[in-house]
Design a protein around this motif. Structure first.
Motif, PDB file in Angstrom:
ATOM      1  N   ASN A  75       0.832  -1.195   0.000  1.00  0.00           N
ATOM      2  CA  ASN A  75       0.000   0.000   0.000  1.00  0.00           C
ATOM      3  C   ASN A  75       0.874   1.256   0.000  1.00  0.00           C
ATOM      4  O   ASN A  75       1.646   1.470   0.925  1.00  0.00           O
ATOM      5  CB  ASN A  75      -0.907  -0.016   1.235  1.00  0.00           C
TER       6      ASN A  75
ATOM      7  N   ARG B 237     -14.078  -2.483  -2.742  1.00  0.00           N
ATOM      8  CA  ARG B 237     -13.295  -3.640  -3.144  1.00  0.00           C
ATOM      9  C   ARG B 237     -13.145  -3.679  -4.659  1.00  0.00           C
ATOM     10  O   ARG B 237     -12.088  -3.987  -5.195  1.00  0.00           O
ATOM     11  CB  ARG B 237     -13.956  -4.927  -2.648  1.00  0.00           C
ATOM     12  N   ARG B 240     -10.529  -1.110  -5.630  1.00  0.00           N
ATOM     13  CA  ARG B 240      -9.179  -1.591  -5.326  1.00  0.00           C
ATOM     14  C   ARG B 240      -8.724  -2.650  -6.322  1.00  0.00           C
ATOM     15  O   ARG B 240      -7.586  -2.663  -6.748  1.00  0.00           O
ATOM     16  CB  ARG B 240      -9.146  -2.201  -3.920  1.00  0.00           C
TER      17      ARG B 240
END
Ligand SMILES: Nc1ncnc2c1ncn2[C@@H]1O[C@H](COP(=O)(O)OP(=O)(O)OP(=O)(O)O)[C@@H](O)[C@H]1O
Ligand SMILES: [Mg+2]
Lengths: 330, 245
Positions: A75, B237, B240
């Motif tokens: 991340n 989700r 992402r």
């Protein structure tokens, strides 16, 4: 302090494929804090993909990377406050004015109203866009868009700046201005990651350069070191009036300690380890019935290094550069 | 604090760029008014039957206000690549998407009060339980916005978003019990009704405006909240996995 300890960006074995296309094939490099690092390669080499991964827009298939000592492999968000990005395309909001675009970008990084307005005004002034400040971005010319996009990337004074082909599409004066700005930011201590396919731009600006071809880094070193083996060489360019390739065997026979490279546009490139004198060669050519229009010494450039290391003729890269004002002799 | 500055400015920009544009405002005001008039002409009923129609009008105003706008604000920016700027900003995806959707939620809620105010002028609304109606309106706006978000992140093109959202919207209007009670639907269609968030929203609206309900109020509120959470989580989700490739 060792180099490793001072690295602000550390990349190991980064790989990425899109379906069957291998965009990055396991690249590794590190960038020191405050360094101006160049990523030089032809179209489709993987430059933008590298930036996209490092800034958090693309997820790598393999490899690890750190930014500012923070492990970002999973991340990037925790390091995003350190980063400024100028993407390859100008992607600001067409419906907002130049000034509001900059203020909005400042707000995304948490600048207060006062801070972002002051900075926006300053940047508009720096880029000569003050007059266009209240015009909509959608109506800007290509070069103006490019400049505002660069301004938007630095409004929050990032410690690390990613520049994806910043001078593409700019006129000579604007490109020079942008290069000056990059040099100034570098002087002020910003770490800069610059991708380009203009060899001279990389040579002029960067301290260290990586050549990237087909997703692989084929060479990475300081500009000084890259040029070193070529510095010892002497080179000369001879322009002839007609096709000269037939003369190659004779030339090599007559001047055994020199090497000759013939290019399509009737140019002969002469290379040797000791000084080359034009007179003898020109005289020889004229005796063979070949008229010479020009002969001049050439300084070794990064282009020579690039061609030798990558095996790619720099023609493909050269075509673009006239447009960006990199054509002039330096 | 910094995330708040980003949040507020994303919301403000969307408000200025998309929601406060004249076509949007007039659409938001006009649409419910047209529906009201249409219903009266069709039904031939008097003003006293207005509260009967009000839940449907409120729900439609929200549904049309939120889903269509969001498919544009998100899909459009994704296509123009300006959305990348938001993804590069040092804020979490949760904060970012809440900022992107709060404009639509606000817009939907305001839209919902247009038919309510019109009804107030035309008829007596003293029986309405405002303490239920107001939070219900907001919750329906949230769920409907997140449904729009879910649609927006599932498609690539703006026109796809529009088609896809109609695919959801129209059946939903007829299956959610706004105009005919769910109990009057064929038995095989009822499960579909219970899978729609608006079914629970409609029931709360019926409760607060006409004091008629099928399910306990708390259950309705809980399920609607659950739908909101699920749609938001699922959309994030999707972003992402699909947008950060
Ligand atoms: N989103 C994507 N989907 C599919 N293929 C992609 C995607 N992004 C990049 N690629 C492919 O990955 C390779 C590397 O692309 P990249 O954009 O990184 O090149 P580049 O060095 O930036 O080139 P340029 O100088 O043209 O900008 C190319 O073959 C490209 O087609
Ligand atoms: Mg690129």
């Amino acid at each position: 302090m060792t180099k490793e300890q001072n690295a602000i960006i550390e990349v190991k074995g980064l790989a990425k494929s899109f379906d069957k296309t291998i965009a990055l094939d396991g690249i590794s490099f590190s960038i020191q804090s405050g360094e101006l690092f160049g990523f030089l390669g032809p179209n489709g080499a993987g430059k933008t993909t590298t930036i996209n991964i490092l800034t958090g827009l693309v997820r790598p298939d393999a490899g690890i990377f750190q930014i500012g000592g923070i492990d970002c492999t999973k991340n990037v968000q925790s390091a995003q406050h350190l980063i400024g990005v100028v993407p390859d395309e100008s992607n600001l909001y067409p419906e907002l004015t130049g000034f509001n675009n900059l203020c909005f970008c400042g707000a995304l990084y948490g600048l207060t109203k006062q801070e972002r307005q002051n900075k926006a005004r300053k940047l508009l002034d720096t880029f000569g866009l003050s007059e266009a400040a209240s015009r909509k971005f959608g109506g800007y010319s290509k070069g103006m868009k490019r400049k505002l996009t660069i301004a938007a990337g630095i409004i929050h004074s990032p410690r690390i700046l990613f520049l994806d082909e910043p001078t593409t599409g700019l006129d000579v004066a604007s490109a020079r201005q942008v290069r000056q700005l990059i040099a100034d930011l570098h002087k002020a201590g910003t770490t800069i990651f610059l991708t380009t396919h203009y060899i001279e731009e990389a040579e002029r600006l960067c301290e260290r350069i990586a050549f990237i071809v087909s997703g692989r880094i084929v060479k990475i070193d300081s500009v000084e070191h890259l040029l070193e083996p070529f510095q010892r060489k002497q080179a000369m360019q001879i322009a002839c009036i007609k096709d000269t390739s037939f003369i190659q065997p004779k030339l090599s026979e007559t001047f055994p300690d020199m090497s000759f490279i013939f290019s399509k546009n009737n140019m002969i490139r002469v290379e040797a380890d000791k000084p080359v004198f034009a007179g003898a060669i020109v005289r020889f050519l004229e005796e063979q019935g070949i008229d010479v229009s020009e002969a001049r010494r050439i300084r070794p450039s990064l282009e020579d290094v690039f061609v030798q290391v990558t095996g790619i003729e720099s023609d493909a890269l050269r075509k673009e550069k006239e447009k960006s004002g990199m054509g002039g002799k330096s | 604090m910094k995330a708040w500055i980003a949040f507020w400015n994303i919301l403000l920009k969307d408000m200025r760029s998309y929601y406060l544009k004249p076509p949007n405002i007039s659409w938001g005001l006009l649409f419910p008014l047209v529906w009201i008039t249409m219903f009266f002409i069709r039904s031939g009923l008097g003003m006293e039957s207005l509260p009967k129609l009000l839940p449907g009008l409120v729900a439609l105003s929200i549904l049309f206000g939120t889903t269509s706008v969001l498919s544009v604000t998100v899909t459009f920016e994704k296509k123009g690549r300006s959305f990348e700027r938001l993804l590069l900003a040092p804020i979490s995806l949760e904060v970012l998407m809440l900022a992107k959707t709060s404009g639509a939620i606000l817009f939907g809620t305001i839209n919902a009060f247009v038919p309510i105010f019109v009804a107030m002028l035309l008829t007596d609304l003293s029986a309405v339980n405002w303490a239920i109606l107001v939070p219900a309106t907001i919750l329906i706006a949230i769920s409907s916005t997140f449904l729009g978000l879910f649609i927006a992140v599932s498609v690539k093109e703006v026109f796809e978003a529009q088609t896809f959202s109609n695919f959801f919207r129209f059946p939903m209007i007829f299956l959610c019990g706004l105009f005919f009670p769910v109990k009057q639907l064929p038995i095989w269609l009822r499960p579909v009704s219970y899978m729609l968030p608006l079914t629970y929203g409609a029931d709360i609206l019926h409760t607060s405006i006409n004091q008629t309900s099928h399910m306990p109020l708390l259950l309705n509120f809980s399920l609607l909240t659950l739908f909101c959470a699920a749609l938001f989580t699922f959309s994030l989700r999707n972003i992402r996995n699909k947008w950060i490739i």
